[in-house]
Design a protein around this motif. Structure first.
Motif, mmCIF file in Angstrom:
data_model
loop_
_atom_site.group_PDB
_atom_site.id
_atom_site.type_symbol
_atom_site.label_atom_id
_atom_site.label_comp_id
_atom_site.label_asym_id
_atom_site.label_seq_id
_atom_site.Cartn_x
_atom_site.Cartn_y
_atom_site.Cartn_z
ATOM 1 N N UNK A 221 0.754 -1.351 -0.105
ATOM 2 C CA UNK A 221 -0.071 0.214 -0.162
ATOM 3 C C UNK A 221 0.946 1.226 0.023
ATOM 4 N N UNK A 222 1.164 2.019 -1.122
ATOM 5 C CA UNK A 222 2.185 2.923 -1.215
ATOM 6 C C UNK A 222 1.451 4.821 -1.772
ATOM 7 N N UNK A 223 2.314 5.067 -0.990
ATOM 8 C CA UNK A 223 1.141 7.082 -1.505
ATOM 9 C C UNK A 223 2.664 6.966 -2.372
ATOM 10 N N UNK A 224 1.645 7.602 -2.843
ATOM 11 C CA UNK A 224 1.914 8.337 -4.571
ATOM 12 C C UNK A 224 2.947 9.610 -4.609
ATOM 13 N N UNK A 225 1.907 10.587 -3.231
ATOM 14 C CA UNK A 225 2.834 11.847 -3.294
ATOM 15 C C UNK A 225 1.792 12.314 -3.964
ATOM 16 N N UNK A 226 1.040 13.826 -4.031
ATOM 17 C CA UNK A 226 0.604 14.933 -4.633
ATOM 18 C C UNK A 226 0.792 14.786 -6.677
ATOM 19 N N UNK A 236 8.705 3.219 -1.678
ATOM 20 C CA UNK A 236 8.117 3.497 -2.764
ATOM 21 C C UNK A 236 8.499 3.472 -4.275
ATOM 22 N N UNK A 237 9.382 3.832 -4.543
ATOM 23 C CA UNK A 237 9.817 3.205 -5.773
ATOM 24 C C UNK A 237 10.601 2.225 -5.797
ATOM 25 N N UNK A 238 10.688 1.147 -5.133
ATOM 26 C CA UNK A 238 11.968 -0.469 -5.158
ATOM 27 C C UNK A 238 9.770 -1.038 -5.152
ATOM 28 N N UNK A 308 -7.256 10.354 4.387
ATOM 29 C CA UNK A 308 -8.191 10.672 3.184
ATOM 30 C C UNK A 308 -8.004 9.338 2.023
ATOM 31 N N UNK A 309 -7.263 8.260 2.362
ATOM 32 C CA UNK A 309 -7.168 7.856 1.068
ATOM 33 C C UNK A 309 -7.878 5.892 1.391
ATOM 34 N N UNK A 310 -8.371 6.162 2.726
ATOM 35 C CA UNK A 310 -8.990 5.108 2.242
ATOM 36 C C UNK A 310 -8.167 3.682 2.527
ATOM 37 N N UNK A 311 -6.992 4.081 3.237
ATOM 38 C CA UNK A 311 -5.974 3.161 3.459
ATOM 39 C C UNK A 311 -6.498 1.888 4.387
ATOM 40 N N UNK A 312 -6.707 2.363 5.075
ATOM 41 C CA UNK A 312 -7.368 1.956 6.462
ATOM 42 C C UNK A 312 -8.299 0.640 6.342
ATOM 43 N N UNK A 313 -9.175 1.416 5.201
ATOM 44 C CA UNK A 313 -10.614 -0.024 5.161
ATOM 45 C C UNK A 313 -9.593 -1.518 4.612
ATOM 46 N N UNK A 324 0.087 -10.468 4.119
ATOM 47 C CA UNK A 324 1.721 -9.967 4.733
ATOM 48 C C UNK A 324 1.222 -8.801 3.328
ATOM 49 N N UNK A 325 1.294 -7.262 4.055
ATOM 50 C CA UNK A 325 1.234 -6.159 3.877
ATOM 51 C C UNK A 325 2.146 -5.461 4.652
ATOM 52 N N UNK A 326 2.395 -4.439 3.070
ATOM 53 C CA UNK A 326 3.002 -3.258 3.541
ATOM 54 C C UNK A 326 2.701 -1.722 3.613
ATOM 55 N N UNK A 327 2.587 -0.487 4.458
ATOM 56 C CA UNK A 327 2.525 0.370 4.047
ATOM 57 C C UNK A 327 3.646 1.294 3.659
ATOM 58 N N UNK A 328 3.619 2.008 2.845
ATOM 59 C CA UNK A 328 4.859 3.313 2.395
ATOM 60 C C UNK A 328 4.186 4.519 2.224
#
Length: 468
Positions: A221-226, A236-238, A308-313, A324-328
């Motif tokens: 689960x990766x944040x791509x920025x604005x 994130x890039x890796x 506000x990205x609904x990542x938690x859901x 297994x998951x990773x959050x970036x």
């Protein structure tokens, strides 16, 4: 692509170098390092270049260039300061189908020499197509700091084991995953520290283990920025480069998507307001289904997945299925857009706190704690506030915020298409109506917006529209 990149094997092969000064000496160093045998022709030859000729058991001719000098050579370099001579050398080499490079004259070349990062056997070449060699060298300098010299040892280590790994894992996906795990894990660290024997033992043990991590799926689960791809984190890039499939939405910019592994499957899942390509519940289930198939799944979101990205859901369902998951984290739109607009979110003279607020709730209302939001001394940042903009401004005024409170609306923040509209609570709705604004947008409300006029010129992307 203006040039097709290739790497030539010059070991024990004769290469012509015409010129004997500093430039020719630099070219000679590279050729000898690649194992070439030099044939150097020039009336005067530097001491170092003479030593290089002796080192490679080459030829040295203290005279003017002859057309026959290109005979028996597989490569030619003209490094003289005489334009007419360089043209002749180029013509002679081309006539005999010998690759030729004329220093600082791309039009006379059939190949160009790149800026090189040498981590042999790992070699990285950077080229500007002859248009800006200085820029290529600057990029090389940046990469030199990111790629340790020990990566050459790691490449040699991988080469020793390549055939055995190929026999152990017939499936190419499993083999790729195995190498990615090894080359980023403890074995690589041992190689970096010069402990090759211990690294060999570790790899041998890993080959014979039944490791289900090679076939088990996982989710990133990766944040791509604005929007600006340069704002991505290294982690994130890796992960973007090793995912098998990517689920992405509308807020992920084209520049960020360009950095996803090219052969990864791509699934667009929306989302535009009230127009979802895929419902959130279906996205959650798709992440589970793909991971259970053994896929490495990249869920790429604009901004930060937990704001506000609904990542938690999404990770709730993954956790329920023990996937297994990773959050970036990513740079959230508030930070990125405000910075690129030259608006600090806090400032000791104007705002001692900042609030991130969603512009609409699940039922499309804006039923918020308006008395708290109308308090002075704070900055308000509204996500997804374009549709409810008039209601937001009116509610804040109704609950005590001054009508002349400065407001900034940032459209397509941090991208080349960024636009900033400056007004106040009383006039922003009309300003937006007059300027044909489209999402994604971010609304910044508070006294800090006053600083935009003096700080905006620092911004990498800027196209302000003031209501005054």
């Amino acid at each position: 692509m203006d040039y097709f990149p290739v790497f030539l094997d010059l070991k024990k092969r004769r290469c012509l170098l015409v010129g004997g000064g500093d430039v020719a000496t630099r070219k000679g160093r590279l050729l000898v390092k690649a194992g070439a045998i030099l044939r150097v022709v020039a009336p005067q030859i530097s001491t170092e270049l003479r030593e290089l000729v002796q080192q490679c058991q080459g030829e040295m001719h203290l005279r003017e260039y002859h057309g026959s000098d290109v005979d028996d050579c597989v490569l030619a370099i003209a490094a003289t300061d005489i334009d007419s001579l360089n043209q002749v050398i180029s013509q002679d080499a081309k006539a005999k189908y010998i690759p030729v490079n004329v220093v600082d004259s791309p039009a006379l070349c059939t190949y160009i020499t790149p800026a090189i990062i040498d981590r042999s056997p790992l070699v990285i070449a950077i080229s500007s197509g002859g248009e800006s060699p200085v820029l290529a060298r600057l990029i090389r300098a940046k990469l030199e700091t990111l790629i340790p010299s020990s990566y050459g040892k790691l490449a040699q280590f991988a080469s020793r084991w390549r055939e055995r790994i190929k026999h152990r894992f017939a499936d190419t996906d499993q083999r790729r995953r195995f190498w990615e795990k090894i080359l980023q894990g403890p074995a690589a660290e041992l190689v970096f520290n010069g402990q090759d024997a211990q690294a060999d033992t570790l790899l041998s043990d890993a080959i014979h283990q039944e490791d289900d991590s090679l076939t088990r799926g996982e989710v990133y689960l990766v944040g791509g920025g604005p929007g600006d791809p340069e704002l991505l984190t290294l982690r994130a890039l890796r992960l973007m480069q090793q995912a098998d499939v990517v689920l992405y939405d509308r807020l992920v910019s084209d520049g960020v998507m360009e950095l996803v592994r090219r052969d990864a499957e791509r699934i667009y899942v929306g989302k535009r307001r009230s127009e979802h390509a895929m419902e959130q519940e279906n996205i959650n289930q798709l992440l589970v289904d793909l991971a259970l198939q053994g896929k490495r799944v990249l869920r790429l979101k604009g901004g930060d997945p937990f704001i506000f990205g609904r990542g938690g859901e999404e990770i709730e369902l993954l956790a329920q299925h023990h996937i297994p998951f990773q959050v970036v984290p990513g740079i959230t739109a508030a930070s990125g857009c405000a910075a690129y607009a030259g608006i600090p979110l806090t400032h000791r003279d104007y705002a001692q706190s900042v609030r991130f607020v969603t512009g609409h709730l699940q039922d499309d209302s804006t039923n918020l704690q308006w008395p708290e939001l109308a308090e002075p001394g704070q900055t308000l940042v509204f996500y997804m506030g374009l549709v409810g903009l008039a209601e937001i401004c009116a509610a804040l005024i109704a609950h005590g915020r001054a009508p002349d409170t400065p407001v900034a609306l940032v459209e397509k923040g941090t991208t080349r298409d960024q636009r900033v509209l400056i007004a106040d609570l009383a006039t922003m709705a009309q300003t937006v109506a007059d300027n044909n604004v489209h999402g994604p947008t971010l609304l910044i409300i508070g006294e800090v917006v006053k600083l935009h006029a003096s700080l905006q010129w620092f911004s990498p992307a800027q196209n302000p529209v003031d209501s005054d």
